[in-house]
Design a protein around this motif. Structure first.
Motif, PDB file in Angstrom:
ATOM      1  N   UNK A  95     -29.110 -44.804   5.278  1.00 42.80           N
ATOM      2  CA  UNK A  95     -28.091 -44.405   4.422  1.00 42.80           C
ATOM      3  C   UNK A  95     -28.319 -44.921   3.195  1.00 42.80           C
ATOM      4  N   UNK A  96     -27.374 -44.137   1.910  1.00 47.07           N
ATOM      5  CA  UNK A  96     -27.516 -44.502   0.754  1.00 47.07           C
ATOM      6  C   UNK A  96     -26.357 -44.085   0.126  1.00 47.07           C
ATOM      7  N   UNK A  97     -26.072 -44.590  -1.104  1.00 46.93           N
ATOM      8  CA  UNK A  97     -25.070 -44.308  -1.977  1.00 46.93           C
ATOM      9  C   UNK A  97     -25.717 -44.566  -3.417  1.00 46.93           C
ATOM     10  N   UNK A  98     -25.211 -43.431  -4.344  1.00 47.49           N
ATOM     11  CA  UNK A  98     -25.489 -43.666  -5.699  1.00 47.49           C
ATOM     12  C   UNK A  98     -24.193 -44.725  -6.307  1.00 47.49           C
ATOM     13  N   UNK A  99     -24.878 -45.762  -6.851  1.00 47.30           N
ATOM     14  CA  UNK A  99     -24.115 -46.983  -7.673  1.00 47.30           C
ATOM     15  C   UNK A  99     -24.224 -46.938  -9.062  1.00 47.30           C
ATOM     16  N   UNK A 100     -25.242 -46.172  -9.753  1.00 43.13           N
ATOM     17  CA  UNK A 100     -25.699 -46.116 -11.136  1.00 43.13           C
ATOM     18  C   UNK A 100     -26.038 -44.629 -11.569  1.00 43.13           C
ATOM     19  N   UNK A 101     -25.591 -44.119 -12.600  1.00 45.45           N
ATOM     20  CA  UNK A 101     -26.193 -42.849 -13.018  1.00 45.45           C
ATOM     21  C   UNK A 101     -26.044 -42.734 -14.442  1.00 45.45           C
ATOM     22  N   UNK A 102     -27.082 -42.442 -14.915  1.00 46.59           N
ATOM     23  CA  UNK A 102     -27.219 -42.372 -16.386  1.00 46.59           C
ATOM     24  C   UNK A 102     -28.590 -41.625 -16.850  1.00 46.59           C
ATOM     25  N   UNK A 103     -28.513 -41.245 -18.254  1.00 43.78           N
ATOM     26  CA  UNK A 103     -29.418 -40.161 -18.697  1.00 43.78           C
ATOM     27  C   UNK A 103     -30.723 -40.962 -19.192  1.00 43.78           C
ATOM     28  N   UNK A 104     -30.569 -42.359 -19.598  1.00 48.25           N
ATOM     29  CA  UNK A 104     -31.796 -43.109 -20.157  1.00 48.25           C
ATOM     30  C   UNK A 104     -32.440 -43.942 -19.162  1.00 48.25           C
ATOM     31  N   UNK A 105     -33.853 -44.128 -19.624  1.00 48.70           N
ATOM     32  CA  UNK A 105     -34.513 -44.899 -18.751  1.00 48.70           C
ATOM     33  C   UNK A 105     -34.094 -46.600 -18.919  1.00 48.70           C
ATOM     34  N   UNK A 106     -33.891 -46.987 -20.202  1.00 44.76           N
ATOM     35  CA  UNK A 106     -33.508 -48.427 -20.365  1.00 44.76           C
ATOM     36  C   UNK A 106     -32.370 -48.579 -19.658  1.00 44.76           C
ATOM     37  N   UNK A 107     -31.351 -48.003 -19.608  1.00 46.36           N
ATOM     38  CA  UNK A 107     -30.093 -48.127 -18.667  1.00 46.36           C
ATOM     39  C   UNK A 107     -30.348 -48.451 -17.299  1.00 46.36           C
ATOM     40  N   UNK A 108     -31.268 -47.534 -16.961  1.00 41.50           N
ATOM     41  CA  UNK A 108     -31.741 -47.409 -15.386  1.00 41.50           C
ATOM     42  C   UNK A 108     -32.444 -48.700 -15.218  1.00 41.50           C
ATOM     43  N   UNK A 109     -33.290 -49.027 -15.945  1.00 48.49           N
ATOM     44  CA  UNK A 109     -34.281 -50.307 -15.803  1.00 48.49           C
ATOM     45  C   UNK A 109     -33.533 -51.565 -15.817  1.00 48.49           C
ATOM     46  N   UNK A 110     -32.643 -51.599 -16.781  1.00 45.38           N
ATOM     47  CA  UNK A 110     -31.600 -52.707 -16.983  1.00 45.38           C
ATOM     48  C   UNK A 110     -30.796 -52.834 -15.332  1.00 45.38           C
ATOM     49  N   UNK A 111     -30.238 -51.835 -14.973  1.00 41.39           N
ATOM     50  CA  UNK A 111     -29.539 -51.612 -13.665  1.00 41.39           C
ATOM     51  C   UNK A 111     -30.372 -52.194 -12.646  1.00 41.39           C
ATOM     52  N   UNK A 112     -31.630 -51.858 -12.426  1.00 40.18           N
ATOM     53  CA  UNK A 112     -32.510 -52.416 -11.508  1.00 40.18           C
ATOM     54  C   UNK A 112     -32.810 -53.813 -11.593  1.00 40.18           C
ATOM     55  N   UNK A 113     -32.966 -54.466 -12.675  1.00 44.01           N
ATOM     56  CA  UNK A 113     -33.443 -55.809 -13.155  1.00 44.01           C
ATOM     57  C   UNK A 113     -32.199 -56.778 -12.910  1.00 44.01           C
ATOM     58  N   UNK A 146     -45.964 -46.828 -14.835  1.00 39.91           N
ATOM     59  CA  UNK A 146     -45.958 -47.316 -16.281  1.00 39.91           C
ATOM     60  C   UNK A 146     -44.601 -47.664 -16.447  1.00 39.91           C
ATOM     61  N   UNK A 147     -43.421 -47.300 -16.096  1.00 38.00           N
ATOM     62  CA  UNK A 147     -42.358 -47.833 -16.235  1.00 38.00           C
ATOM     63  C   UNK A 147     -41.678 -48.881 -15.535  1.00 38.00           C
ATOM     64  N   UNK A 148     -42.577 -49.455 -14.573  1.00 38.81           N
ATOM     65  CA  UNK A 148     -42.270 -50.652 -13.979  1.00 38.81           C
ATOM     66  C   UNK A 148     -42.385 -51.969 -15.057  1.00 38.81           C
ATOM     67  N   UNK A 149     -41.232 -52.912 -14.811  1.00 36.23           N
ATOM     68  CA  UNK A 149     -41.089 -54.129 -15.892  1.00 36.23           C
ATOM     69  C   UNK A 149     -41.289 -55.525 -15.334  1.00 36.23           C
ATOM     70  N   UNK A 150     -41.717 -56.393 -15.868  1.00 32.89           N
ATOM     71  CA  UNK A 150     -41.714 -57.798 -15.306  1.00 32.89           C
ATOM     72  C   UNK A 150     -40.282 -58.079 -14.864  1.00 32.89           C
ATOM     73  N   UNK A 151     -40.425 -58.644 -13.482  1.00 30.28           N
ATOM     74  CA  UNK A 151     -39.045 -59.089 -12.872  1.00 30.28           C
ATOM     75  C   UNK A 151     -38.861 -57.871 -11.750  1.00 30.28           C
ATOM     76  N   UNK A 152     -39.553 -56.785 -11.758  1.00 28.58           N
ATOM     77  CA  UNK A 152     -39.593 -55.706 -11.015  1.00 28.58           C
ATOM     78  C   UNK A 152     -40.558 -55.882  -9.574  1.00 28.58           C
ATOM     79  N   UNK A 153     -40.256 -55.473  -8.414  1.00 30.61           N
ATOM     80  CA  UNK A 153     -41.277 -55.510  -7.475  1.00 30.61           C
ATOM     81  C   UNK A 153     -41.183 -53.901  -6.736  1.00 30.61           C
ATOM     82  N   UNK A 154     -42.181 -53.531  -6.439  1.00 36.23           N
ATOM     83  CA  UNK A 154     -42.385 -52.402  -5.419  1.00 36.23           C
ATOM     84  C   UNK A 154     -41.800 -52.328  -4.036  1.00 36.23           C
ATOM     85  N   UNK A 155     -41.112 -51.629  -3.580  1.00 37.85           N
ATOM     86  CA  UNK A 155     -40.735 -51.713  -2.121  1.00 37.85           C
ATOM     87  C   UNK A 155     -41.639 -50.632  -1.350  1.00 37.85           C
ATOM     88  N   UNK A 156     -41.979 -51.163   0.011  1.00 41.15           N
ATOM     89  CA  UNK A 156     -43.088 -50.386   0.839  1.00 41.15           C
ATOM     90  C   UNK A 156     -42.330 -49.796   1.758  1.00 41.15           C
TER      91      UNK A 156
END
Length: 298
Positions: free
Chosen positions: A209-227, A238-248
């Motif tokens: 199951x999933x749900x959309x909790x954040x929608x936006x046109x810009x990459x910076x806003x999306x990155x901040x929402x993840x962080x 290339x767009x992974x930032x320090x403080x993020x991890x990859x889910x497998x």
């Protein structure tokens, strides 16, 4: 030793123009030649390659199978020719170039190339337009943009110069603790984004199951929402930032489908400055690694 056949660049340039502009008269208007002269050049090129290159369907002209194969070579040969001429002429370049990019490429992948181009060509004004790939393709077709980088819904597309493959990855904050049984909180770009579609397809395929909790046109806003731990999303390395991890897959996140990306432009309509930027972008792509490759296309 058998003599090799040389394909004159003026004939290749005419062939490209006829295919991309959709007819002999339109190509002649751009190249400054009469329609009979254009037809004669196409026949000369067909004689050299020993194959028919164009087919008429009603009022439309399309490349044959041999024409599609030649088009990829022709675009590259003409581009290299023009790059060599520009190097030795060293002429000043001016004008406006309109570039279309998906947001993540504008921020991460091509930023250095564009910045270096502006530094070395101060008399050329760049206008950067960020949007969904489907919109960028439409703007290129309608001549509202000169060069685009965009995802490819099909393997064969008009105006393509280079194609490469990207592997999207699941990204989450390092501190995010996933709660078993709860819907996956997704962050995504607007409806129509290829990353968004791949996330939903993968989770549906895994019966999560999933749900959309954040929608936006810009990459910076999306990155901040993840962080900030608000959501999980799909990014490229290339767009992974320090403080993020990859889910497998061990955490229940199946591998995402590959993305096919292309560099597109209309060669007959592109200025000297535009051709120089294309060469710079091609060099940038080739420096990335083996994932970048030319794909025969009509």
């Amino acid at each position: 030793m058998a003599l090799l056949t040389n394909l004159p660049t003026d004939l290749l340039r005419t062939f490209i123009a006829v295919v991309e502009l959709g007819g002999h008269s339109k190509a002649g208007a751009v190249l400054g030649r009469s329609q009979p002269a254009i037809s004669l050049q196409i026949r000369r090129l067909e004689d050299l390659v020993r194959a028919p290159l164009l087919a008429q369907e009603g009022r439309s002209i399309h490349p044959t199978q041999a024409g599609e194969a030649l088009l990829s070579y022709a675009r590259e040969m003409v581009r290299i020719n023009d790059e060599a001429v520009r190097y030795f002429h060293r002429s000043d370049m001016t004008g406006v170039l309109r570039i279309g990019l998906p947001t993540d490429y504008a921020v991460a992948f091509l930023q250095n190339s564009l910045t270096n181009f502006m530094r070395h060509h101060p008399d050329v004004d760049l206008e950067i337009y960020c949007d969904l790939s489907r919109e960028l393709h439409q703007h290129l077709r309608s001549d509202d943009l000169d060069i685009i980088v965009a995802t490819m819904p099909t393997a064969r597309m008009p105006y393509m110069s280079r194609a490469w493959v990207e592997q999207p990855i699941w990204a989450a904050a390092e501190s995010l603790a996933l709660i078993e049984g709860r819907a996956v909180p997704l962050g995504a770009h607007l409806e129509g984004c290829d990353y968004r579609a791949r996330m939903i397809e993968a989770l549906d395929g895994a019966s999560r199951r999933w749900r959309i909790v954040y929608t936006g046109p810009g990459i910076s806003g999306l990155q901040n929402a993840v962080l900030n731990g608000l959501c999980i999303t799909a990014l490229t390395q290339a767009t992974m930032l320090p403080g993020m991890r990859e889910l497998g897959e061990d955490e229940g996140f199946p591998k995402l489908e590959l993305l096919r990306i292309g560099l597109f432009y209309k060669h007959p309509r592109l200025s000297a400055a535009g051709l120089q930027l294309v060469s710079d972008l091609v060099a940038s792509l080739e420096s990335v690694g083996s994932g970048v490759k030319t794909v025969p296309n009509g």
